[in-house]
Motif scaffolding. Structure first.
Motif, PDB file in Angstrom:
ATOM      1  N   LEU A  75       7.950  -0.229  -4.329  1.00 27.54           N
ATOM      2  CA  LEU A  75       6.563  -0.069  -4.777  1.00 27.54           C
ATOM      3  C   LEU A  75       6.509   0.325  -6.244  1.00 27.54           C
ATOM      4  O   LEU A  75       5.801  -0.301  -7.043  1.00 27.54           O
ATOM      5  CB  LEU A  75       5.876   1.016  -3.945  1.00 27.54           C
ATOM      6  CG  LEU A  75       5.287   0.590  -2.604  1.00 27.54           C
ATOM      7  CD1 LEU A  75       4.754   1.795  -1.827  1.00 27.54           C
ATOM      8  CD2 LEU A  75       4.173  -0.414  -2.786  1.00 27.54           C
ATOM      9  N   VAL A  76       7.231   1.370  -6.553  1.00 28.78           N
ATOM     10  CA  VAL A  76       7.068   1.926  -7.897  1.00 28.78           C
ATOM     11  C   VAL A  76       7.823   1.118  -8.918  1.00 28.78           C
ATOM     12  O   VAL A  76       7.264   0.650  -9.919  1.00 28.78           O
ATOM     13  CB  VAL A  76       7.567   3.395  -7.925  1.00 28.78           C
ATOM     14  CG1 VAL A  76       7.611   3.930  -9.343  1.00 28.78           C
ATOM     15  CG2 VAL A  76       6.677   4.227  -7.049  1.00 28.78           C
ATOM     16  N   TYR A  77       9.066   0.931  -8.629  1.00 31.80           N
ATOM     17  CA  TYR A  77       9.881   0.275  -9.635  1.00 31.80           C
ATOM     18  C   TYR A  77       9.447  -1.157  -9.830  1.00 31.80           C
ATOM     19  O   TYR A  77       9.029  -1.557 -10.897  1.00 31.80           O
ATOM     20  CB  TYR A  77      11.388   0.335  -9.262  1.00 31.80           C
ATOM     21  CG  TYR A  77      12.193   1.358 -10.033  1.00 31.80           C
ATOM     22  CD1 TYR A  77      12.736   2.469  -9.373  1.00 31.80           C
ATOM     23  CD2 TYR A  77      12.385   1.204 -11.392  1.00 31.80           C
ATOM     24  CE1 TYR A  77      13.458   3.392 -10.098  1.00 31.80           C
ATOM     25  CE2 TYR A  77      13.111   2.145 -12.114  1.00 31.80           C
ATOM     26  CZ  TYR A  77      13.651   3.237 -11.451  1.00 31.80           C
ATOM     27  OH  TYR A  77      14.373   4.164 -12.185  1.00 31.80           O
ATOM     28  N   ILE A  78       9.591  -1.890  -8.810  1.00 33.43           N
ATOM     29  CA  ILE A  78       9.327  -3.331  -8.977  1.00 33.43           C
ATOM     30  C   ILE A  78       7.834  -3.550  -9.204  1.00 33.43           C
ATOM     31  O   ILE A  78       7.412  -4.318 -10.090  1.00 33.43           O
ATOM     32  CB  ILE A  78       9.794  -4.146  -7.757  1.00 33.43           C
ATOM     33  CG1 ILE A  78      11.290  -3.908  -7.546  1.00 33.43           C
ATOM     34  CG2 ILE A  78       9.483  -5.618  -7.931  1.00 33.43           C
ATOM     35  CD1 ILE A  78      11.828  -4.553  -6.284  1.00 33.43           C
ATOM     36  N   GLY A  79       7.059  -2.854  -8.457  1.00 29.97           N
ATOM     37  CA  GLY A  79       5.622  -3.099  -8.541  1.00 29.97           C
ATOM     38  C   GLY A  79       5.022  -2.595  -9.837  1.00 29.97           C
ATOM     39  O   GLY A  79       4.169  -3.268 -10.432  1.00 29.97           O
ATOM     40  N   ALA A  80       5.443  -1.449 -10.326  1.00 28.66           N
ATOM     41  CA  ALA A  80       4.774  -0.894 -11.487  1.00 28.66           C
ATOM     42  C   ALA A  80       5.600  -1.000 -12.752  1.00 28.66           C
ATOM     43  O   ALA A  80       5.123  -1.495 -13.793  1.00 28.66           O
ATOM     44  CB  ALA A  80       4.442   0.578 -11.221  1.00 28.66           C
TER      45      ALA A  80
END
Lengths: 178, 105, 760
Positions: A75-80
Motif C-alpha cells: 500500500l504505502v511503498y508501491i502505492g504512494a
C-alpha cells in the motif's frame, strides 16, 4: 492457522521445499531488479524496476508470516512512494528516454565500497548465523501487531505521526512557489 | 528456510543500494537507492522478528512494528527529499547531484 | 754540668760572636737612621770590637785547651747521659757535647763506631764510650802525652726523621777560632776605616748595617758545625757581597758588577749544594755534621767514587766563591764597591770562604782526590792555573784596585794549590797572613784614591810618596810581604806552600811547584809596576794630593805591623833553639787532630827558600830596570814582537772569558729561548686566542644563519605554513558533492566493520 506443515513439508520432511523455492525465485527477481535500478539509464525504467523490488519484498514478508507488513508495504511503498517518485520525475523534467551519463565518476569507487561492504557483511552473517534455523513459523496476526503498537510501542507511534506531520509541512514549505 | 538466506538477501539489497547512492547522478535515482537500502533493513527486521517468534518463546511482533515505523519514516523522507529535488530543479534547472557544489572548499 | 766545667765558656758559647754582630745589624737597620753618622758607626765599631775581644778570649781558651788536653778525665765525668735523641722531632732539646777524640792513631779504628754513636745527644760520650768505657780510658791513658784536644761542638737537634738528624750547631776548633780572630780583626779595622772613607755618603747607615750583617754571616759560616749551616752562611755572605758591591747602585756599572758577582757565585753554588747532598748520602745519610763526614771519609770502607764526585762538586762552589779559574771573572768587577768592602770581603775574608770549606772538609778531599798518592790532582791544577792566570792579568790593568784584585785571585790560587798538594797548614797560614797584608794594600789604595780625588786610575797618579808618607810606608810593607821577601809574613807562608809542593805527600807535586815559583816572580813584577806607577814619577792628576787622616792611617799601620810580625807564628822547626816550644806554633794550635788525615808536613827547605828569594830579587831588578831606569830590553817589546802584542790583547780582554760567558753561553741560551718564546707567543698562543675569538664569532654566525634562521624560525614558520599547506591539500577533499561524502562515509563504515569483525 496451524503450522506451516505444507505438503512439501510432509512429503520431504523438514526440508520445507516449497517455501525455499518460493524464496529463491522471489529473491532472484529482487536482486536482478535491484541491480537494474542502479544501473539503468532510463529513469522511468528505474522506477519500474523499483516497483518490482518492492513487490518482491512484500512477497518475502508473506513468506515470513508477516501479513500486515506485507500489505502495508504494498500500500504505502508501491502505492504512494513510487507514485511520488514518478511525480517527481515528471516535475523535474527528467528526460524520459535514455540518458547517457546517468552515472558519475564515482562508479568504480562506489562499486568497490559496495563490494567491500558486501564481503564483510556476508562473511559476518555467514559466520554468525550459521545455525539460524527457523523453528515453527508463528503467524503474526494483524491484531497482535495492533495490540503491540497501541500498548508497547505507543510513544514511537505518536512520534511517528508527529514526524509525518513535520515532513508534510516541510515538504509543503519547501515546494512552495514563492 | 534458514535465517541466513533472508539476511544475505538483505545484505545484497543493501549493498546495491549503497552503490546506487554513490554512483547515481540524478537526485531522484539517489532517492530510489535510498529506498532500496531501507527495504533491505526492513527485511532484516522482519526476518529476525519471525525467527525470534519461531524459536518458541512466544509471539514477538516487534519486527513488524519496527518495520512499520521504518516505512513511515521512509515515506516522510521521500516526501521531503523530492521537495528538495524540486527546489533544486527550480533553482538550477538540473537535478544533477554533482552540480550541487556550492560548499566546495 | 760537670762536663761543662772542663770546657771554657767561650768555646761552648762561640755562637755569641756571630749573634752579637747580627744584633748589631738589627739595631743599625731599624734605628740607625735616627742617629748621626758618629753614633751609627759607633754602634758598629762597638759591637765588632766586643766580638774581637771575645775572639781573643776564644783564642786564649783554645790555646789553653791545646796545652792542657782533657781527653783522659772526660771519660769519667762525661757519662751524664741524656735521653737518646728519638726520631720524633723534639724541638729545642739542647745538649752541649764534647766529642773527645782519641789520638790520631786509633782514629780509623774508632771511626766506624764514632759514626754510629757520634750523632746521639748523650753528653760527653766518647765515640765508643757508651758501650766500652774501659777501652776508652785505656786509650786515653796511654795516649795522654800525645793527646791533643778535639773540637768542641755545641748543637741542638732541630728535627729528626728516621735516622736523619737535622741539627743546628757550632764548632770550636783551631780553624774556626783562627778565622774568628781574623775576621773580627779585619772587620774591626774596616769599620774604623769606613767611618772616614764613607763620610757623608748617601747610604751610610745601610752600609754599616750590611757590614755588620756580613761579619755576622761570615762568623756564622766559620763556626758552623754542619754543611747545611755552612750553606746558609755561604749564601748570606754572597748576599751581603751583592749588597755592598752595589752600594752606589746609581751607576749602572756598579749594579751590573753586583749582579755579576752574585750570579757567578750562583753558578758555583749549584755544585756546592750537590756536593753537600752527595757527602751527606756518602756518609750514611744520617747527619750533615762535618766531623761525621770527615770521619766517614777517613774510614776504611769509604766509597771512593762518591767522595771524589762530592769533593769535585764542592770544589765547584769554591771555584766561584774563591775566585778560581774559570769563575774568577766577578772579582775584578767587584772592585766597583767601596774600598773598605773590597778590603774586607774580596781580599781578606769572604773569598777565603772556599778555602775554609776545603780545609774544614779536608778528609773528603784528601781521600776523594787521593791527594796523598798523586803527583797531580784537579784542585792543585786549578790552583796553579789560577796563580799564573791571575798574575798575568794583573799586568795589563790601569786600575789600582783591579791589580790588587787579580793579585788576590793569584794568592787564592796559592791557597787552593796548597790544599791540593796536602800542605794544609801552609794554605791556612797563607790565608791568615794574606788577610792582613792584602787588607793593608786595599786600604792603602783607598787612602791613595782619597788623596787623588777619588780616582783609582794609576795613569792619573804618580809621585804620591812625597805627599803621603804614611800610606807609602804601609803600602811598601804590604807589598814586600806580598812578594814574599824574608823576613816578612808572606815569605814564611808562601815558602811553606812551595815546600809543600816540593815535598808533596808521597811524591813531589813538581808542576805545582813550578807554577808557584813563576807566580811568585810575576807577583814581584806587577807589584813593582804598581808601586812605580802610583808612588814614583810625577803626579799626573789634578789638584794637590795630601795625606789621609789618622782614622785611615792608623788601621794601615796596624795591618802593616801584622804583615811584618805574623809570619813568625809558624817558624819552621829549623829555627828551634833548645827546648822552648816556639816554632810551628800556628800549626800546633790550628791544625786539627780529630777526623783529619795523616798528612805529610814538609820541612823547611833552605835551598827552596834561597831559590825563591833569588827569583824574587831578579824579578824586582827587572822591574826596576824597566820602570825606574827605563833601560830594559823589554821596553817597547809589545810593538816589536807580534806575540807580545797578541798576548797583550788576550790579557786585555781577560782571556775572552767574559765574552764567552755573556755572549756565547748566556746569549746562546737566552737568544734562541727568547726568540722561541716570542715565536711561541705569536704563533701558538695568539693563534689559540684569536682562533677562540674567531671561532666564537663564526659559531655565532653559523648558529644565526643555520640554526636560528633555518631551524628555529623554520620550525616556527613551518607550523604556519604547515597548517596553511595542509589546509590547502585537504581543501580538495571538500568537493561540495554529497555523494563523495557518502562514499567516504560508507568506506569508513566498511573499514570499521572489518576491524570489528577481526578483533571482536
Amino acid at each position: 492457522m496451524a503450522s506451516h506443515l505444507s505438503l512439501g513439508n510432509v512429503i520431504l520432511g523438514n526440508l520445507m521445499v516449497a517455501e525455499n523455492i518460493a524464496f529463491y525465485l522471489i529473491a532472484a527477481v529482487m536482486v536482478f531488479a535491484a541491480i537494474r535500478v542502479v544501473t539503468t539509464r532510463n529513469i522511468v525504467h528505474a522506477a519500474l524496476y523499483l516497483v518490482l523490488v518492492l513487490a518482491g519484498v512484500a512477497g518475502q514478508y508473506i513468506l515470513l508470516a508477516a501479513e500486515f507488513i506485507a500489505v502495508t508495504q504494498v500500500l504505502v511503498y508501491i502505492g504512494a512512494i513510487v507514485v511520488l517518485f514518478l511525480f517527481g520525475i515528471m516535475l523535474t523534467r527528467a528526460p524520459t528516454g535514455k540518458m547517457d551519463d546517468s552515472n558519475n565518476e564515482q562508479r568504480i569507487v562506489g562499486a568497490g565500497i559496495a563490494g567491500l561492504l558486501l564481503a564483510v557483511m556476508g562473511y559476518t552473517l555467514w559466520k554468525a548465523y550459521r545455525d539460524g534455523q527457523f523453528g515453527e513459523m508463528q503467524v503474526q496476526r494483524t491484531s497482535d501487531v495492533a495490540t503491540s503498537i497501541f500498548s508497547t510501542y505507543l510513544i514511537p507511534f505518536e512520534v511517528i505521526s508527529v514526524v509525518l506531520l513535520a515532513a508534510l509541512i516541510g515538504a509543503i514549505v519547501l515546494a512552495r512557489r514563492d | 528456510m534458514i535465517l541466513n538466506q533472508f539476511l544475505m538477501l538483505a545484505a545484497i539489497l543493501f549493498c546495491t543500494g549503497v552503490y546506487g547512492v554513490l554512483a547515481r547522478r540524478n537526485g531522484v535515482m539517489v532517492l530510489m537507492s535510498v529506498e532500496l537500502i531501507l527495504n533491505a533493513v526492513n527485511i532484516n527486521l522482519v526476518a529476525f522478528g519471525a525467527y525470534h517468534s519461531s524459536l518458541g518463546g512466544g509471539l514477538d511482533v516487534s519486527g513488524q512494528v519496527f518495520a512499520l515505523f521504518v516505512i513511515a519514516i521512509a515515506a516522510a523522507e521521500v516526501g521531503v527529499g523530492l521537495a528538495l529535488v524540486l527546489m533544486l530543479y527550480r533553482n538550477s534547472r538540473s537535478i544533477d547531484v554533482d552540480d550541487i557544489d556550492l560548499m566546495k572548499g | 754540668m760537670i762536663a761543662a766545667a772542663s770546657q771554657p765558656f767561650m768555646l761552648t758559647h762561640v755562637w755569641i760572636v756571630p749573634g752579637l754582630m747580627a744584633l748589631s745589624f738589627l739595631i743599625i737597620l731599624f734605628f740607625g737612621k735616627r742617629f748621626s753618622e758618629r753614633v751609627t758607626s759607633g754602634i758598629g765599631i762597638f759591637f765588632i770590637a766586643v766580638c774581637f775581644a771575645l775572639a781573643c778570649v776564644s783564642v786564649v781558651n783554645w790555646v789553653q785547651r791545646i796545652n792542657h788536653p782533657v781527653a783522659d778525665t772526660s771519660a769519667d765525668e762525661a757519662l751524664v747521659t741524656q735521653p737518646d735523641g728519638a726520631p720524633a722531632p723534639i724541638a729545642g732539646q739542647s745538649d752541649a757535647e764534647a766529642i773527645i777524640g782519641a789520638n790520631r792513631g786509633p782514629v780509623e779504628a774508632a771511626a766506624t763506631e764514632a759514626a754510629k754513636v757520634g750523632e746521639s745527644t748523650t753528653t760527653g760520650a766518647e765515640p765508643a764510650a757508651v758501650t766500652e768505657p774501659a777501652a776508652v780510658t785505656e786509650h786515653g791513658a796511654e795516649s795522654e802525652h800525645e793527646a791533643k784536644a778535639s773540637p768542641i761542638v755545641t748543637r741542638w737537634t732541630w728535627f729528626g726523621w728516621g735516622d736523619i738528624k737535622f741539627e743546628f750547631g757550632f764548632i770550636a776548633d783551631g780553624l774556626s777560632i783562627l778565622l774568628l780572630f781574623t775576621v773580627t780583626a779585619i772587620s774591626l779595622l774596616v769599620h774604623i776605616y769606613s767611618k772616614e772613607y764613607l763620610h757623608g755618603d748617601v747610604r751610610f747607615t745601610h752600609y754599616y748595617a750590611f757590614l755588620s750583617m756580613f761579619s755576622a754571616a761570615m762568623l756564622f759560616f766559620v763556626t758552623s758545625s754542619n754543611t747545611i749551616q755552612m750553606l746558609i752562611g755561604w749564601e748570606l755572605v754572597g748576599v751581603c757581597s751583592f749588597v755592598l758591591i752595589g752600594h752606589w747602585w746609581e751607576e749602572k756599572d756598579n749594579s751590573d758588577a753586583a749582579v755579576k758577582a752574585f750570579l757567578t757565585n750562583r753558578v758555583g753554588d749549584v755544585g756546592l749544594i750537590v756536593g753537600v747532598v752527595i757527602t751527606f748520602y756518602a756518609a750514611g745519610a744520617t747527619s750533615f755534621n762535618v766531623l761525621h763526614i770527615n770521619q766517614y771519609a777517613l774510614s776504611p770502607g769509604a766509597n771512593q767514587t762518591l767522595l771524589l764526585v762530592g769533593g769535585l762538586c764542592l770544589f765547584a762552589g769554591v771555584t766561584s766563591k774563591s775566585g778560581q779559574f774559570p769563575l774568577h771573572t766577578w772579582l775584578p768587577d767587584a772592585m766597583a764597591g767601596p774600598t773598605p768592602v773590597s778590603a774586607l770581603i774580596h781580599a781578606a775574608t769572604m773569598v777565603v770562604a772556599g778555602v775554609y770549606l776545603i780545609a774544614r772538609l779536608y778528609s773528603v778531599f784528601y781521600e776523594g782526590l787521593n791527594i796523598g798518592e798523586n803527583f797531580v790532582n784537579y784542585i792543585a791544577v786549578i790552583g796553579g792555573i789560577t796563580i799564573v792566570g791571575g798574575a798575568l792579568l794583573a799586568f795589563v790593568q790601569t786600575d789600582i784596585k783591579k791589580v790588587l784584585a787579580y793579585s788576590t785571585i793569584s794568592q787564592l790560587g796559592y791557597m787552593v794549590m796548597a790544599l791540593g798538594v796536602g800542605a794544609w797548614t801552609g794554605a791556612i797560614f797563607h790565608l791568615f797572613t794574606h788577610a792582613f797584608f792584602k787588607a793593608c794594600l786595599f786600604l792603602g789604595a783607598g787612602s791613595v784614591s782619597h788623596a787623588a780625588h777619588h780616582t783609582f786610575d794609576m795613569r792619573k797618579m804618580g809621585g804620591l810618596r812625597k805627599f803621603m808618607p804614611a800610606t807609602f810606608a804601609t803600602f811598601i810593607i804590604g807589598t814586600i810581604a806580598l812578594m814574599g821577601i824574608f823576613p816578612f809574613a808572606g815569605f814564611w807562608s808562601k815558602d811553606e806552600v812551595l815546600a809543600g809542593s816540593l815535598d808533596g805527600q808521597q811524591q813531589p807535586y813538581t808542576f805545582m811547584l813550578v807554577l808557584g815559583i813563576v807566580g811568585a816572580a810575576m807577583t814581584c813584577l806587577y807589584m813593582s809596576r804598581l808601586i812605580y806607577l802610583t808612588f814614583y814619577g810625577d803626579y799626573r792628576g789634578h789638584g794637590t794630593p795630601h795625606e789621609s787622616p789618622k782614622v785611615i792611617t792608623i788601621p794601615l799601620w796596624i795591618l802593616a805591623i801584622g804583615a811584618i810580625v805574623l809570619g813568625f807564628l809558624n817558624l819552621p822547626n829549623l829555627f828551634k833553639i833548645g827546648e822552648i816550644d816556639y816554632t810551628t806554633r800556628f800549626e800546633h794550635f790550628v791544625e786539627p787532630t780529630f777526623a783529619f788525615p795523616e798528612i805529610n808536613h814538609a820541612e823547611f827547605n833552605v835551598g827552596l827558600a834561597v831559590g825563591t828569594t833569588v827569583v824574587a830579587a831578579v824579578a824586582i831588578f827587572l822591574a826596576y830596570q824597566y820602570f825606574w831606569l827605563r833601560k830594559s830590553p823589554f821596553l817597547g817589546v809589545r810593538d816589536k814582537v807580534g806575540a807580545f802584542a797578541w798576548g797583550y790583547k788576550v790579557l786585555d780582554n781577560k782571556y775572552y772569558l767574559d765574552h764567552l760567558y755573556t755572549d756565547i753561553i748566556v746569549g746562546g741560551v737566552k737568544g734562541p729561548i727568547a726568540r722561541a718564546s716570542y715565536w711561541f707567543n705569536n704563533q701558538v698562543i695568539d693563534t689559540v686566542v684569536n682562533s677562540a675569538g674567531q671561532g666564537a664569532a663564526a659559531t655565532g654566525r653559523v648558529v644565526y644563519t643555520q640554526v636560528d634562521q633555518k631551524v628555529i624560525d623554520g620550525l616556527v614558520l613551518s607550523t604556519g605554513t604547515g597548517a596553511d599547506e595542509s589546509g590547502e591539500a585537504l581543501r580538495h577533499m571538500q568537493t561540495g558533492r554529497v555523494q563523495q561524502y557518502a562514499a567516504l562515509l560508507f568506506a569508513g563504515v566498511a573499514v570499521l566493520a572489518i576491524i570489528l569483525v577481526i578483533f571482536v
